[in-house]
Design a protein around this motif. Sequence first.
Motif, short mmCIF file in Angstrom:
data_model
loop_
_atom_site.label_atom_id
_atom_site.label_comp_id
_atom_site.label_asym_id
_atom_site.label_seq_id
_atom_site.Cartn_x
_atom_site.Cartn_y
_atom_site.Cartn_z
N TYR A 28 -2.26 -0.26 -1.00
CA TYR A 28 -1.74 -0.14 -2.35
C TYR A 28 -2.09 1.22 -2.95
CZ TYR A 28 -1.39 -5.23 -2.13
OH TYR A 28 -1.07 -6.50 -1.76
N SER A 29 -1.23 1.69 -3.83
CA SER A 29 -1.50 2.93 -4.57
C SER A 29 -2.45 2.63 -5.72
CB SER A 29 -0.19 3.50 -5.12
OG SER A 29 0.39 2.59 -6.03
N GLU A 30 -2.87 3.66 -6.41
CA GLU A 30 -3.78 3.53 -7.55
C GLU A 30 -3.20 2.62 -8.62
OE1 GLU A 30 -7.14 3.78 -9.61
OE2 GLU A 30 -6.95 5.02 -7.82
N ASP A 31 -1.88 2.66 -8.80
CA ASP A 31 -1.26 1.83 -9.85
C ASP A 31 -0.94 0.41 -9.39
OD1 ASP A 31 0.88 2.31 -8.18
OD2 ASP A 31 2.08 3.38 -9.66
N HIS A 33 0.86 -0.67 -6.68
CA HIS A 33 2.09 -0.92 -5.94
C HIS A 33 1.82 -0.86 -4.43
CE1 HIS A 33 3.84 0.15 -9.84
NE2 HIS A 33 4.75 -0.74 -9.48
N THR A 35 2.16 0.14 -0.72
CA THR A 35 2.69 1.36 -0.12
C THR A 35 2.90 1.23 1.39
OG1 THR A 35 0.47 2.27 0.18
CG2 THR A 35 1.63 2.86 -1.84
N ARG A 56 -4.22 7.51 2.65
CA ARG A 56 -2.85 7.09 2.37
C ARG A 56 -2.76 6.07 1.25
NH1 ARG A 56 0.33 5.52 7.69
NH2 ARG A 56 1.83 5.08 6.06
N ALA A 57 -3.91 5.54 0.82
CA ALA A 57 -3.89 4.49 -0.19
C ALA A 57 -5.22 4.45 -0.93
CB ALA A 57 -3.62 3.14 0.46
N ASP A 58 -5.21 3.71 -2.03
CA ASP A 58 -6.43 3.57 -2.84
C ASP A 58 -7.05 2.18 -2.70
OD1 ASP A 58 -6.38 6.19 -4.25
OD2 ASP A 58 -4.44 5.43 -4.91
N SER A 87 6.36 1.87 2.17
CA SER A 87 6.97 3.00 2.88
C SER A 87 7.46 2.64 4.27
CB SER A 87 5.96 4.15 2.98
OG SER A 87 4.85 3.75 3.76
#
Length: 131
Positions: A28-31, A33, A35, A56-58, A87
Motif C-alpha cells: 500500500y502507498s502512504e495514503d 491505496h 499498489t 515500492r510501498a509504505d 500496479s
Amino acid sequence: MTPIPVRLSPSLVRTLIPPQRIGTYVLYSEDGHPTYVGRSDTDIRRRLLRHCSDRRADYFTYDVHHSAASAYMVECALFHLLTPDASNRIHPARPEGHPIPCTFCLPQQQAARRDRVYAAQEHVRPATTKD
C-alpha cells in the motif's frame, strides 16, 4: 475480516512473519491505496524484505498459506479485486507443477462480473432529458 496495513519495515517484517512460509501480500502507498499484489511460494518474509529495500510501498498486509495452490487462489482473488488500483498488469502465474485455473477467469465468472458492471453503470448513469 479486513486486514490492517502494517508499516513496511525490515524489523516489522522479521518480527511478524516466520521464515520459509508460503504467502500472499498486498503493498500500500502512504495514503492507503493498494499498489501491488504479490505471492511467494517459498518465503514471503524474504520477498517482503526485498520490497523494503526497493521502497515500492509504505505499508503491507499478508496471509500465510498451507500450499502454493492456496496462495495462488488468494493472489488471483486479490488481483481481480484490486487491479484497477494496483500496479499489477500481468495475471498471477500458476505455481510450478500446478495445473489449476484461476476461478475468477472462467467464462461464467467473467460473464457474471461483466453483467454486474454493466448493471451498476446503468444504475448510476445520469438521466437524459428530452427537449
